[in-house]
Enzyme design. Structure first.
Site, PDB file in Angstrom:
ATOM      1  N   ASP A  81      19.186  -9.539 -30.223  1.00 25.11           N
ATOM      2  CA  ASP A  81      17.955 -10.221 -29.832  1.00 25.11           C
ATOM      3  C   ASP A  81      17.319  -9.545 -28.605  1.00 25.11           C
ATOM      4  O   ASP A  81      18.034  -9.117 -27.684  1.00 25.11           O
ATOM      5  CB  ASP A  81      18.348 -11.684 -29.509  1.00 25.11           C
ATOM      6  CG  ASP A  81      17.165 -12.588 -29.283  1.00 25.11           C
ATOM      7  OD1 ASP A  81      16.102 -12.363 -29.877  1.00 25.11           O
ATOM      8  OD2 ASP A  81      17.328 -13.577 -28.506  1.00 25.11           O
ATOM      9  N   HIS A  82      16.005  -9.487 -28.589  1.00 24.68           N
ATOM     10  CA  HIS A  82      15.247  -8.927 -27.443  1.00 24.68           C
ATOM     11  C   HIS A  82      15.807  -7.591 -26.961  1.00 24.68           C
ATOM     12  O   HIS A  82      16.061  -7.426 -25.762  1.00 24.68           O
ATOM     13  CB  HIS A  82      15.198  -9.917 -26.267  1.00 24.68           C
ATOM     14  CG  HIS A  82      14.336 -11.100 -26.546  1.00 24.68           C
ATOM     15  ND1 HIS A  82      12.966 -11.020 -26.619  1.00 24.68           N
ATOM     16  CD2 HIS A  82      14.648 -12.390 -26.812  1.00 24.68           C
ATOM     17  CE1 HIS A  82      12.464 -12.219 -26.905  1.00 24.68           C
ATOM     18  NE2 HIS A  82      13.465 -13.061 -27.047  1.00 24.68           N
ATOM     19  N   ASP A 103      11.844  -5.544 -28.537  1.00 28.49           N
ATOM     20  CA  ASP A 103      10.824  -6.392 -27.917  1.00 28.49           C
ATOM     21  C   ASP A 103       9.895  -5.544 -27.049  1.00 28.49           C
ATOM     22  O   ASP A 103      10.183  -5.260 -25.895  1.00 28.49           O
ATOM     23  CB  ASP A 103      11.487  -7.493 -27.075  1.00 28.49           C
ATOM     24  CG  ASP A 103      10.444  -8.394 -26.431  1.00 28.49           C
ATOM     25  OD1 ASP A 103       9.234  -8.153 -26.621  1.00 28.49           O
ATOM     26  OD2 ASP A 103      10.840  -9.345 -25.728  1.00 28.49           O
ATOM     27  N   HIS A 177      10.527 -19.611 -23.883  1.00 27.99           N
ATOM     28  CA  HIS A 177      11.987 -19.695 -23.773  1.00 27.99           C
ATOM     29  C   HIS A 177      12.390 -20.746 -22.728  1.00 27.99           C
ATOM     30  O   HIS A 177      11.656 -20.983 -21.774  1.00 27.99           O
ATOM     31  CB  HIS A 177      12.567 -18.340 -23.347  1.00 27.99           C
ATOM     32  CG  HIS A 177      12.369 -17.257 -24.362  1.00 27.99           C
ATOM     33  ND1 HIS A 177      11.407 -16.293 -24.232  1.00 27.99           N
ATOM     34  CD2 HIS A 177      13.008 -16.993 -25.523  1.00 27.99           C
ATOM     35  CE1 HIS A 177      11.473 -15.471 -25.269  1.00 27.99           C
ATOM     36  NE2 HIS A 177      12.432 -15.878 -26.074  1.00 27.99           N
ATOM     37  N   GLY A 207      12.952 -21.927 -29.374  1.00 25.78           N
ATOM     38  CA  GLY A 207      13.129 -23.111 -30.213  1.00 25.78           C
ATOM     39  C   GLY A 207      13.542 -24.367 -29.459  1.00 25.78           C
ATOM     40  O   GLY A 207      13.234 -25.479 -29.887  1.00 25.78           O
ATOM     41  N   THR A 208      14.214 -24.209 -28.319  1.00 26.30           N
ATOM     42  CA  THR A 208      14.708 -25.377 -27.594  1.00 26.30           C
ATOM     43  C   THR A 208      13.551 -26.257 -27.115  1.00 26.30           C
ATOM     44  O   THR A 208      12.664 -25.779 -26.412  1.00 26.30           O
ATOM     45  CB  THR A 208      15.552 -24.931 -26.376  1.00 26.30           C
ATOM     46  OG1 THR A 208      16.621 -24.129 -26.867  1.00 26.30           O
ATOM     47  CG2 THR A 208      16.087 -26.125 -25.592  1.00 26.30           C
ATOM     48  N   THR A 230      18.862 -21.867 -25.473  1.00 24.76           N
ATOM     49  CA  THR A 230      19.143 -22.830 -24.391  1.00 24.76           C
ATOM     50  C   THR A 230      19.814 -24.094 -24.926  1.00 24.76           C
ATOM     51  O   THR A 230      20.730 -24.626 -24.294  1.00 24.76           O
ATOM     52  CB  THR A 230      17.823 -23.189 -23.664  1.00 24.76           C
ATOM     53  OG1 THR A 230      17.191 -21.968 -23.257  1.00 24.76           O
ATOM     54  CG2 THR A 230      18.072 -24.044 -22.441  1.00 24.76           C
TER      55      THR A 230
HETATM   56  P1  13P Z   1      15.333 -21.017 -26.283  1.00 27.05           P
HETATM   57  O1  13P Z   1      16.259 -20.637 -25.167  1.00 27.05           O
HETATM   58  O2  13P Z   1      14.123 -21.726 -25.796  1.00 27.05           O
HETATM   59  O3  13P Z   1      16.021 -21.760 -27.361  1.00 27.05           O
HETATM   60  O4  13P Z   1      14.793 -19.653 -26.910  1.00 27.05           O
HETATM   61  C1  13P Z   1      15.659 -18.866 -27.655  1.00 27.05           C
HETATM   62  C2  13P Z   1      15.069 -17.555 -28.025  1.00 27.05           C
HETATM   63  O5  13P Z   1      13.910 -17.454 -28.389  1.00 27.05           O
HETATM   64  C3  13P Z   1      15.949 -16.389 -27.972  1.00 27.05           C
HETATM   65  O6  13P Z   1      15.301 -15.235 -28.322  1.00 27.05           O
END
Ligand code: 13P
Length: 280
Positions: A81-82, A103, A177, A207-208, A230
């Site tokens: 990720d990223h 990213d 995020h 998503g959190t 998160t």
């Molecule tokens: P959150 O920490 O808001 O769930 O975001 C997760 C995310 O997008 C990781 O790339």
């Protein structure tokens, strides 16, 4: 079983649901997510972001994630990720990740496309899929940067898809995020326009804190991968705290069990909202 993310997202497009991509930091979180996937017969994605490698070194957590996916009963993609650097992205591919993100959302569009194309060439050798991001999702994966939200321009998404052929595209529609200070107002008008004008599976970061209704609405309008970080970390921490308060932790292995339980509960909740249960 370990699978490519491309297959998971193609199935999600056909079935009109989204696949949860759960950030993990240790073995307990991996076990919890896969326990939920098994129980609900759901495909999932395990992911770790480059900024988290300070705490969980890639050469250690990476092979663990890949081995866990190989042993899993349901289809599991392992995603980087990223990704910020081609060097770390390549290391993840060498370890066996079946998907990587570059990213370049902070770069001018041309530069973002150039490096994404380079990453696609590299990933091709490993048979892995590539995710990119345009527009700016707020904050940063580990909360260390206060990046302002900059919504994706639909015309940029059209260009990005046709010029790079990327496998998945993260877009910014008011999402951020970390924990939101107030309930986010997602720009469904932008999402719908991007969805109508492109065919690439779209990704929702941050998503959190997004409401269940909004998750469902996103998954019916082109979002096929939803990142949750998160919420996993918070649920693990809160479950451990609750177990201590209830005097349910007597020794290290109870503590370990509470961590697995927290990751399991969080993944289960999201799999059910995203409609991924029974889709393995
Ligand atoms: P959150 O920490 O808001 O769930 O975001 C997760 C995310 O997008 C990781 O790339």
């Amino acid at each position: 079983m370990l699978v490519n993310m491309r297959e998971l997202l193609a199935d999600a497009q056909k079935g009109n649901y989204a696949v949860g991509s759960f950030s993990v930091a240790n073995m307990e979180m991996v076990l919890g997510v896969l326990q939920a996937a098994k129980e609900l017969n759901a495909p999932v994605i395990l992911q770790i972001a480059e900024v988290r490698l300070k705490q969980s070194p890639l050469e250690l957590i990476g092979p663990l994630m890949v081995a866990a996916a190989k042993n899993a009963d349901t289809p599991v993609a392992v995603h980087f990720d990223h990704g910020k650097t081609v060097e770390k992205i390549t290391q993840a591919l060498e370890i066996g990740f079946t998907s990587v993100m570059f990213d370049g959302s902070h770069l001018p569009l041309e530069e973002n496309m150039e490096t994404t194309k380079r990453v696609i060439e590299i990933a091709k050798k490993y048979g892995a899929s590539v995710e990119a991001e345009i527009g700016c999702v707020g904050g940063s994966e580990d909360g260390s940067e206060d990046i302002a939200i900059n919504c994706t321009k639909p015309e940029d998404a059209v260009r990005f898809e046709s010029e790079t052929g990327v496998d998945a595209l993260a877009i910014a529609i008011g999402n951020a995020h970390g924990n939101y200070k107030s309930t986010p107002k997602l720009r469904f008008d932008i999402l719908q326009e991007v969805d109508e004008r492109t065919s690439v599976p779209l990704v929702l970061h941050g998503g959190t804190g997004i409401t269940p209704d909004d998750f469902v609405k996103c998954s019916h309008n082109g979002i096929k991968k939803i990142n949750i970080a998160t919420a996993t970390f918070d649920t693990v921490e809160n479950t451990v705290r609750r177990c201590y308060n209830e005097n349910n932790i007597n020794g290290y292995y109870d503590l370990q069990g509470a961590e697995v339980q927290g990751a399991y509960e969080n993944a289960k909740k999201h799999i059910l909202i995203f409609g991924t249960d029974g889709k393995a």
